[in-house]
Write a protein that holds these residues in place. Structure first.
Motif, short mmCIF file in Angstrom:
data_model
loop_
_atom_site.label_atom_id
_atom_site.label_comp_id
_atom_site.label_asym_id
_atom_site.label_seq_id
_atom_site.Cartn_x
_atom_site.Cartn_y
_atom_site.Cartn_z
N ASN A 2 0.81 -1.22 0.00
CA ASN A 2 0.00 0.00 0.00
C ASN A 2 0.84 1.26 0.00
O ASN A 2 0.37 2.35 0.32
N LYS B 21 -5.17 9.91 -2.30
CA LYS B 21 -6.52 10.32 -1.90
C LYS B 21 -7.58 9.76 -2.84
O LYS B 21 -8.61 9.24 -2.40
N GLU C 176 -7.94 6.07 -2.18
CA GLU C 176 -8.66 5.79 -0.94
C GLU C 176 -10.17 5.97 -1.11
O GLU C 176 -10.96 5.15 -0.64
N GLN D 222 -11.41 3.09 -3.17
CA GLN D 222 -11.45 1.87 -2.37
C GLN D 222 -12.69 1.85 -1.48
O GLN D 222 -13.33 0.81 -1.31
N GLN D 223 -13.03 3.00 -0.91
CA GLN D 223 -14.21 3.08 -0.06
C GLN D 223 -15.49 2.82 -0.86
O GLN D 223 -16.39 2.11 -0.40
#
Length: 355
Positions: free
Chosen positions: A71, A322, A325, A328-329
Motif C-alpha cells: 500500500n 486520496k 482511498e 477503495q471506499q
C-alpha cells in the motif's frame, strides 16, 4: 454436512489457486511476501517459513497475499524498500495482480481438459417420445427410432441433433433413422416454438417435437482432443459469464438470481452427489466466475488495482493516494452491498421459500 464439506473444498481450492497466482508472481519479481492467508480475519492455524507466514483464517470467503510495501507505506528499511511491491515498475505490479484471476481461468481450463479425458456423459440420438401433432409425428417418426444422420451428415449425440435443427432456421431436413433392423429416410419440416433461454428471455427456435430417450453413454477423449474441447469449453464459459454480467446490468436477469455461500454449498453438495465429473465441472465453472469477477474494474477487486496501474503506465504518474482511498471506499460499499444481496437471496430462497 456433505454440502458444507463440499463447499469448503471448492472454495478452499479456488481461493488457494487465486492467491497462489499472486504469490508466485510476487516471488518471481522479488517482492517480499509477509502473509499468505486462506480466509480473512482471526487466525485459526498457521506457520512461518522464511519471511512468510502461512495462515488459515476464520472468515472463509476469500483470502489474501500481504506483500511488503503493497500500500505504499513508508518506514521501510533499505532492503525492504528494494523488495516492496510499490517500488516495482507498473508492468510487474500488473503481472502480480493479474496472476490471481488468470490462475483461476487456467485452473478451470485444466479441469475441463481432465473432465474430457475422464469421460463426459452424453445422450444418444435415440428418441424417447414423439410429441403428438408436431412435425416429427406428422412425418412418421416413432419412439425408439435412432437418428443416425441429418442431411447426410452423421450424428451420434442428442446435442448434435438439436444443434443442427436449431441452426437450420426452419428449413426442411432429411433424417436418416434406424428403426430396428431397418434404415429409413424421413423428411421433416421444423416449426417455430417460443421459449425461454438461459437468461429468461423469450426466443423463437425451430423444433421437430421429439424428446430424448435418456440413453446415456460416456465419451472419453485422448489428451489432444481433450485439449481442443477443453479450450472451446473454457472460452464458452468465459463468454457466458461475461454475457451474464451484461444481462444483470441490463436487468434481463433479475437480481434475485444472484446466489451466495448457501447457494454455493447447496450446489456443491448436489454436484458431489452426482459424481466426480459433475463436481469438477462445478468447480471449473466457479473458477471462471471468480476469475472474471475479479478482473472487473471495481476498486478493491484485482481489476480495480489493474485500472490504477494501467493508468500509471499510460500517463507516467500514479493515481493520487486520496483518489485511491476514495475509490477503495466506494468499491468496499459496492462489495458489501453485493454480499448483503447474495445473503438475502440465499435466505429468501432456502429459508423463506421465495425462490
Amino acid at each position: 454436512m456433505t454440502s458444507i464439506i463440499s463447499a469448503i473444498i471448492v472454495l478452499g481450492v479456488l481461493i488457494f489457486v487465486h492467491e497462489l497466482g499472486h504469490f508466485l508472481f510476487a516471488k518471481l519479481f522479488d517482492v517480499g511476501v509477509e502473509k499468505f492467508s486462506l480466509g480473512f480475519g482471526t487466525k485459526i492455524v498457521g506457520f512461518r517459513k522464511g519471511e512468510t507466514e502461512y495462515l488459515i483464517s476464520a472468515f472463509p470467503l476469500g483470502g489474501y497475499v500481504k506483500m511488503i510495501g503493497e500500500n505504499g507505506e513508508g518506514e521501510l528499511s533499505e532492503a525492504d524498500q528494494a523488495r516492496s511491491f510499490a517500488a516495482k515498475p507498473p508492468l510487474q505490479r500488473i503481472a502480480i495482480v493479474a496472476a490471481g484471476p488468470v490462475f483461476n481461468l487456467l485452473f478451470a481450463y485444466l479441469l475441463f481438459i481432465l473432465i474430457y479425458m475422464a469421460g463426459v456423459p452424453a445422450a444418444t440420438t435415440k428418441i424417447g417420445e414423439v410429441i403428438k401433432d408436431k412435425p416429427a409425428a406428422r412425418a412418421g417418426l416413432m419412439a425408439n427410432d435412432v437418428v443416425t444422420a441429418i442431411d447426410g451428415k452423421p450424428v451420434q449425440r442428442w446435442d448434435e441433433l438439436a444443434k443442427t435443427i436449431a441452426e437450420g432456421k426452419g428449413q426442411p431436413v432429411e433424417l436418416q433413422v434406424r428403426r430396428g433392423e431397418t434404415t429409413l429416410t424421413i423428411r421433416v419440416t421444423p416449426e417455430s416454438r417460443s421459449g425461454k433461454n438461459l437468461f429468461g428471455e423469450t426466443v423463437t427456435s425451430p423444433v421437430i417435437g421429439v424428446v430424448a430417450a435418456g440413453e446415456i453413454i460416456t465419451d472419453r477423449f485422448g489428451p489432444l482432443d481433450a485439449f481442443v474441447k477443453g479450450s472451446a469449453q473454457t472460452w464458452n464459459v468465459i463468454k457466458l459469464t461475461m454475457l451474464s454480467l451484461v444481462k444483470l446490468v441490463e436487468r434481463a436477469i433479475p437480481l434475485d438470481t444472484i446466489g451466495g455461500p448457501i447457494m454455493i454449498a447447496k450446489m456443491a453438495g448436489q454436484q458431489a452427489a452426482a459424481g466426480g465429473v459433475s463436481f469438477l465441472a462445478f468447480m471449473a465453472l466457479l473458477s471462471v466466475n471468480l476469475g472474471i469477477l475479479n478482473l472487473l474494474p471495481v476498486p478493491i477487486l484485482d481489476g480495480g488495482h489493474l485500472f490504477f496501474y494501467f493508468w500509471e503506465l499510460v500517463f507516467r504518474r500514479p493515481v493520487s493516494m486520496k483518489t485511491r482511498e476514495i475509490a477503495q471506499q466506494i468499491g468496499l460499499v459496492l462489495l458489501i452491498g453485493l454480499m448483503v444481496l447474495a445473503f438475502y437471496n440465499d435466505i429468501a430462497r432456502y429459508f423463506l421459500g421465495q425462490g
